[in-house]
Design a protein around this motif. Structure first.
Motif, PDB file in Angstrom:
ATOM      1  N   SER A  51       1.423  -0.932   0.153  1.00  0.00           N
ATOM      2  CA  SER A  51      -0.039  -0.424  -0.174  1.00  0.00           C
ATOM      3  C   SER A  51       1.081   1.467  -0.329  1.00  0.00           C
ATOM      4  O   SER A  51       2.177   0.696   0.350  1.00  0.00           O
ATOM      5  CB  SER A  51      -0.811  -0.327   1.586  1.00  0.00           C
ATOM      6  OG  SER A  51      -0.080   0.244   2.541  1.00  0.00           O
ATOM      7  N   GLU A  53       0.738   3.634   1.983  1.00  0.00           N
ATOM      8  CA  GLU A  53       1.053   3.728   3.186  1.00  0.00           C
ATOM      9  C   GLU A  53       2.287   3.278   3.911  1.00  0.00           C
ATOM     10  O   GLU A  53       3.371   3.725   4.532  1.00  0.00           O
ATOM     11  CB  GLU A  53       0.286   3.244   4.571  1.00  0.00           C
ATOM     12  CG  GLU A  53      -1.568   4.567   4.620  1.00  0.00           C
ATOM     13  CD  GLU A  53      -2.537   4.499   2.588  1.00  0.00           C
ATOM     14  OE1 GLU A  53      -1.916   2.684   2.416  1.00  0.00           O
ATOM     15  OE2 GLU A  53      -3.010   5.515   2.306  1.00  0.00           O
ATOM     16  N   LYS A  54       1.809   2.028   3.465  1.00  0.00           N
ATOM     17  CA  LYS A  54       3.420   0.891   3.396  1.00  0.00           C
ATOM     18  C   LYS A  54       4.913   2.045   2.717  1.00  0.00           C
ATOM     19  O   LYS A  54       6.174   1.316   3.417  1.00  0.00           O
ATOM     20  CB  LYS A  54       3.320  -0.250   3.719  1.00  0.00           C
ATOM     21  CG  LYS A  54       2.263  -0.702   4.181  1.00  0.00           C
ATOM     22  CD  LYS A  54       1.502  -2.490   4.478  1.00  0.00           C
ATOM     23  CE  LYS A  54       0.635  -3.079   5.554  1.00  0.00           C
ATOM     24  NZ  LYS A  54       0.215  -4.241   5.108  1.00  0.00           N
ATOM     25  N   LEU A  86       2.396  13.829   7.221  1.00  0.00           N
ATOM     26  CA  LEU A  86       0.127  13.877   7.447  1.00  0.00           C
ATOM     27  C   LEU A  86      -0.676  12.652   6.755  1.00  0.00           C
ATOM     28  O   LEU A  86      -1.438  13.647   7.360  1.00  0.00           O
ATOM     29  CB  LEU A  86       0.953  14.271   5.769  1.00  0.00           C
ATOM     30  CG  LEU A  86       1.522  15.871   5.188  1.00  0.00           C
ATOM     31  CD1 LEU A  86       1.323  16.140   3.829  1.00  0.00           C
ATOM     32  CD2 LEU A  86       0.991  17.043   5.581  1.00  0.00           C
ATOM     33  N   LEU A  87       0.161  12.199   7.710  1.00  0.00           N
ATOM     34  CA  LEU A  87      -0.870  10.992   7.345  1.00  0.00           C
ATOM     35  C   LEU A  87      -1.789  10.722   8.299  1.00  0.00           C
ATOM     36  O   LEU A  87      -1.654  10.926   9.458  1.00  0.00           O
ATOM     37  CB  LEU A  87      -0.273   9.383   7.440  1.00  0.00           C
ATOM     38  CG  LEU A  87      -0.102   9.738   6.123  1.00  0.00           C
ATOM     39  CD1 LEU A  87       0.511   7.764   5.390  1.00  0.00           C
ATOM     40  CD2 LEU A  87      -1.028   9.196   5.075  1.00  0.00           C
ATOM     41  N   ASN A  88      -3.003  10.662   8.432  1.00  0.00           N
ATOM     42  CA  ASN A  88      -4.065  10.643   9.688  1.00  0.00           C
ATOM     43  C   ASN A  88      -3.130   9.852  11.034  1.00  0.00           C
ATOM     44  O   ASN A  88      -3.095   8.648  10.597  1.00  0.00           O
ATOM     45  CB  ASN A  88      -5.721  10.220   9.567  1.00  0.00           C
ATOM     46  CG  ASN A  88      -6.343  10.556   8.481  1.00  0.00           C
ATOM     47  OD1 ASN A  88      -5.713  12.101   8.153  1.00  0.00           O
ATOM     48  ND2 ASN A  88      -7.340  10.171   7.642  1.00  0.00           N
ATOM     49  N   ILE A  91       0.209   7.842  10.662  1.00  0.00           N
ATOM     50  CA  ILE A  91       0.801   6.356  10.579  1.00  0.00           C
ATOM     51  C   ILE A  91       2.163   6.535  10.049  1.00  0.00           C
ATOM     52  O   ILE A  91       3.456   5.289  10.100  1.00  0.00           O
ATOM     53  CB  ILE A  91       0.026   5.762  10.377  1.00  0.00           C
ATOM     54  CG1 ILE A  91      -0.653   6.151   8.609  1.00  0.00           C
ATOM     55  CG2 ILE A  91      -1.115   4.976  11.723  1.00  0.00           C
ATOM     56  CD1 ILE A  91      -1.388   5.072   8.258  1.00  0.00           C
ATOM     57  N   LYS A 146      -5.008  10.474  -1.474  1.00  0.00           N
ATOM     58  CA  LYS A 146      -6.208  10.084  -1.360  1.00  0.00           C
ATOM     59  C   LYS A 146      -6.958  10.092  -0.012  1.00  0.00           C
ATOM     60  O   LYS A 146      -7.895  10.388   0.026  1.00  0.00           O
ATOM     61  CB  LYS A 146      -5.438   8.549  -0.825  1.00  0.00           C
ATOM     62  CG  LYS A 146      -6.487   7.079  -0.576  1.00  0.00           C
ATOM     63  CD  LYS A 146      -5.414   5.604  -0.254  1.00  0.00           C
ATOM     64  CE  LYS A 146      -5.670   5.253   0.895  1.00  0.00           C
ATOM     65  NZ  LYS A 146      -5.495   3.588   1.067  1.00  0.00           N
ATOM     66  N   GLN A 147      -5.814  10.078   0.711  1.00  0.00           N
ATOM     67  CA  GLN A 147      -6.148  11.264   2.028  1.00  0.00           C
ATOM     68  C   GLN A 147      -6.857  12.215   1.826  1.00  0.00           C
ATOM     69  O   GLN A 147      -7.919  13.093   2.647  1.00  0.00           O
ATOM     70  CB  GLN A 147      -5.134  11.129   3.485  1.00  0.00           C
ATOM     71  CG  GLN A 147      -5.723  11.424   5.179  1.00  0.00           C
ATOM     72  CD  GLN A 147      -5.124  11.693   5.596  1.00  0.00           C
ATOM     73  OE1 GLN A 147      -4.166  10.870   5.865  1.00  0.00           O
ATOM     74  NE2 GLN A 147      -3.934  12.941   5.360  1.00  0.00           N
ATOM     75  N   PHE A 148      -6.151  12.952   1.207  1.00  0.00           N
ATOM     76  CA  PHE A 148      -6.628  14.663   1.450  1.00  0.00           C
ATOM     77  C   PHE A 148      -7.750  15.157   0.163  1.00  0.00           C
ATOM     78  O   PHE A 148      -8.159  15.969   0.394  1.00  0.00           O
ATOM     79  CB  PHE A 148      -5.551  15.395   1.051  1.00  0.00           C
ATOM     80  CG  PHE A 148      -4.504  15.505   2.577  1.00  0.00           C
ATOM     81  CD1 PHE A 148      -5.341  16.424   3.588  1.00  0.00           C
ATOM     82  CD2 PHE A 148      -3.704  14.874   3.173  1.00  0.00           C
ATOM     83  CE1 PHE A 148      -4.960  16.624   4.706  1.00  0.00           C
ATOM     84  CE2 PHE A 148      -3.117  14.798   4.317  1.00  0.00           C
ATOM     85  CZ  PHE A 148      -3.483  15.857   4.876  1.00  0.00           C
ATOM     86  N   SER A 314      -7.602  20.143   7.651  1.00  0.00           N
ATOM     87  CA  SER A 314      -7.939  18.358   7.438  1.00  0.00           C
ATOM     88  C   SER A 314      -8.485  18.846   6.732  1.00  0.00           C
ATOM     89  O   SER A 314      -9.895  19.695   6.593  1.00  0.00           O
ATOM     90  CB  SER A 314      -7.768  18.150   8.726  1.00  0.00           C
ATOM     91  OG  SER A 314     -10.362  18.305   9.162  1.00  0.00           O
ATOM     92  N   ILE A 316     -11.664  17.618   6.718  1.00  0.00           N
ATOM     93  CA  ILE A 316     -13.253  17.808   8.195  1.00  0.00           C
ATOM     94  C   ILE A 316     -12.981  18.929   7.924  1.00  0.00           C
ATOM     95  O   ILE A 316     -14.029  19.854   8.105  1.00  0.00           O
ATOM     96  CB  ILE A 316     -13.303  17.067   9.284  1.00  0.00           C
ATOM     97  CG1 ILE A 316     -13.269  15.733   9.182  1.00  0.00           C
ATOM     98  CG2 ILE A 316     -14.001  17.583  10.266  1.00  0.00           C
ATOM     99  CD1 ILE A 316     -14.229  15.110   9.138  1.00  0.00           C
TER     100      ILE A 316
END
Lengths: 336, 336
Positions: A51, A53-54, A86-88, A91, A146-148, A314, A316
């Protein structure tokens, strides 16, 4: 012990030394104008992992290994590691460094993380609390999009003010002695929010914070405006850089002849289609640990003010109609 | 300057003083066994705001005001604020503190944030870099459930190992002089991951980290096991607390007669139906800034080892099958 020069600035009298540094980047960064300054270029955006993230965690883990190897030390020689991403829930750092066995301080400073970690690591050395600290951060275009923003598969269009998240990790080891570049001043930023609400224009949100910290730095240190051969902001991008220069000018700080931005420097915006330039925690980290520290150590530069900038929003907060708070931390690095 | 006692521990020779502290909690916490120790109980979970995230920011902002008021100082008297929270990109802290005008270091330590911030704030004072620092954090049941688990409207069932995120904010002001409780030792944790993958059993994930740090603390300081009248972990909950005691026992550290956990203390688990107990950054923060520091300042306690514990996972890391890395930071607080 340091000498406090004002509300935001400390002069580090022992001048902690940046003893080693390393940077690993993705393909786009490796093919950009600074490509030859990075330690390693990874063509596979998954870095052999399952992934994004990994993969980002692996960028961090491998960069830590390189910093230690280049510094000829092992993890046991490091008292603290300061890291974030930057990741939630950060991580990338938490997983990338979990096998390191080094006492760990997790940070969240968005794209200012490299400057924040370098500030704290240098203060730990100056204070006599550590012989050596590692200060390190990462970002990844694919995990950030993907996240933002949107999944890559969605194929959304990018507005011209958008920035391109740098894939990679960069970091330094700061310690008591040695011949390397030295951390002489730190000016720690306050949160500045000028009401910008467009998450596709982070340069405009961050420029006032950069201006605020740079202004405080010169006011509190009393250094002449031409003291630094390079004042380099984190990742304002083309638009934010110009805005920052204009805001500085309004404060009577004319520095445009020796001012640049890591986000502008890392890509060829035209050829590489990166719109306003690079961003992400790794942007200023790899430009520092690649280009800037190399130039300093060869004495092609002697005095650099490194100003990490971060947008503290963020998805949100944006959805809830909030503006974008920003922060900038300045670190004066010199060959002495 | 501090004296390094081992790989993870520093003795703070100047013994920085916790000069003031404040806690604001939600209804459930206010009606729990420690209710009378908190400065303010807010019955409205929105705290008059439009969203849970904005409510959480307000908890932080108001708690900062109280800390300053109780300490009889203004924001200009504070050199640094160390803060973080659980929300993606730490927006509770970033937005809650954006008007403070205090140089800001953003942290991410999950539920260990109170101990992490207190460690760094105390080191800044010990190092002579700051006259006063504020160390502060928050969490909110509703914003955390929404982000980490399910929307409240979904009405999911909770497994018996689940913990209940504390709503509130707690923080302290640490400075050079005064009569208050003093920070005497800090033992900074390494990331520990024993392969626990159940995000509904964070106590089991964090217990090994707490054990690791407490063991290091006693090994490096050489203090007798009965030195502290209270050893209090962040938020292991009932299950994690018992596991931690068993792991400590295996290391030859028998401390169960004066060991407790903020997550266990803050609710009446039976009556309040909080399963394994409280969690969230605010859990250890409000128990520290409510109960523990009050007890110390009245000399009903004299020596406390405060051990903040954090689970460093995210919903994404859990979905990707990753185990849960954890960390614990210990801070020895004493009346001298």
């Amino acid at each position: 012990m340091g000498t406090r020069l004002g509300k935001q600035t400390i002069r580090l009298d022992s001048k902690p030394v940046i003893q080693s540094w390393a940077s690993i980047v993705g393909a786009k960064e490796g093919h950009g104008p600074l490509g030859r300054f990075f330690d390693e270029i990874v063509e596979d955006e998954y870095f052999g992992e399952e992934s994004f993230e990994k993969a980002e965690s692996k960028f961090l883990r491998e960069t830590l290994s390189k910093i230690l190897m280049k510094g000829k030390v092992s993890t046991g020689d490091i008292q603290y590691i300061f890291a974030g991403d930057l990741l939630n829930q950060c991580i990338a750092a938490n997983f990338g460094l979990r096998e390191s066995e080094i006492p760990f301080f997790g940070l969240y400073g968005a794209c200012s993380t490299m400057a924040e970690s370098l500030t704290l690591g240098s203060l730990m050395v100056e204070g006599g609390f550590a012989e050596r600290c590692v200060c390190i951060t990462s970002s990844h275009f694919c995990s950030a999009e993907k996240q933002f923003r949107f999944p890559l598969e969605f194929g959304n269009q990018r507005p011209p003010t958008a920035q391109w998240t740098v894939t990679g990790a960069g970091g330094v080891m700061v310690g008591k002695a040695g011949d390397g570049p030295r951390v002489v001043h730190v000016t720690t930023g306050k949160i500045v929010d000028m009401g910008i609400t467009d998450a596709n224009d982070m340069g405009s949100a961050m420029a006032p914070a950069a201006c605020d910290t740079i202004t405080a730095h010169f006011r509190e240190t009393g250094l002449p405006l031409n003291y630094y051969e390079l004042i380099v902001t984190g990742d304002l991008g083309i638009h934010g850089k110009n805005l920052c220069l204009r805001l500085l000018e309004e404060n009577g700080i004319t520095v445009k002849d020796f001012f640049d931005d890591c986000g502008v420097m890392i890509y060829d915006q035209q050829k590489q289609k990166t719109d306003c330039g690079g961003s992400g925690c790794a942007c200023s980290a790899v430009v520092l640990a690649g280009y800037i520290l190399e130039k300093l150590s060869r004495r092609e530069l002697n005095r650099v003010l490194f100003v990490g900038t971060g947008a503290l929003h963020s998805p949100i907060s944006v959805q809830q109609g909030e503006s974008i708070p920003a922060i900038a931390h300045a670190v004066g690095i010199e060959m002495v």
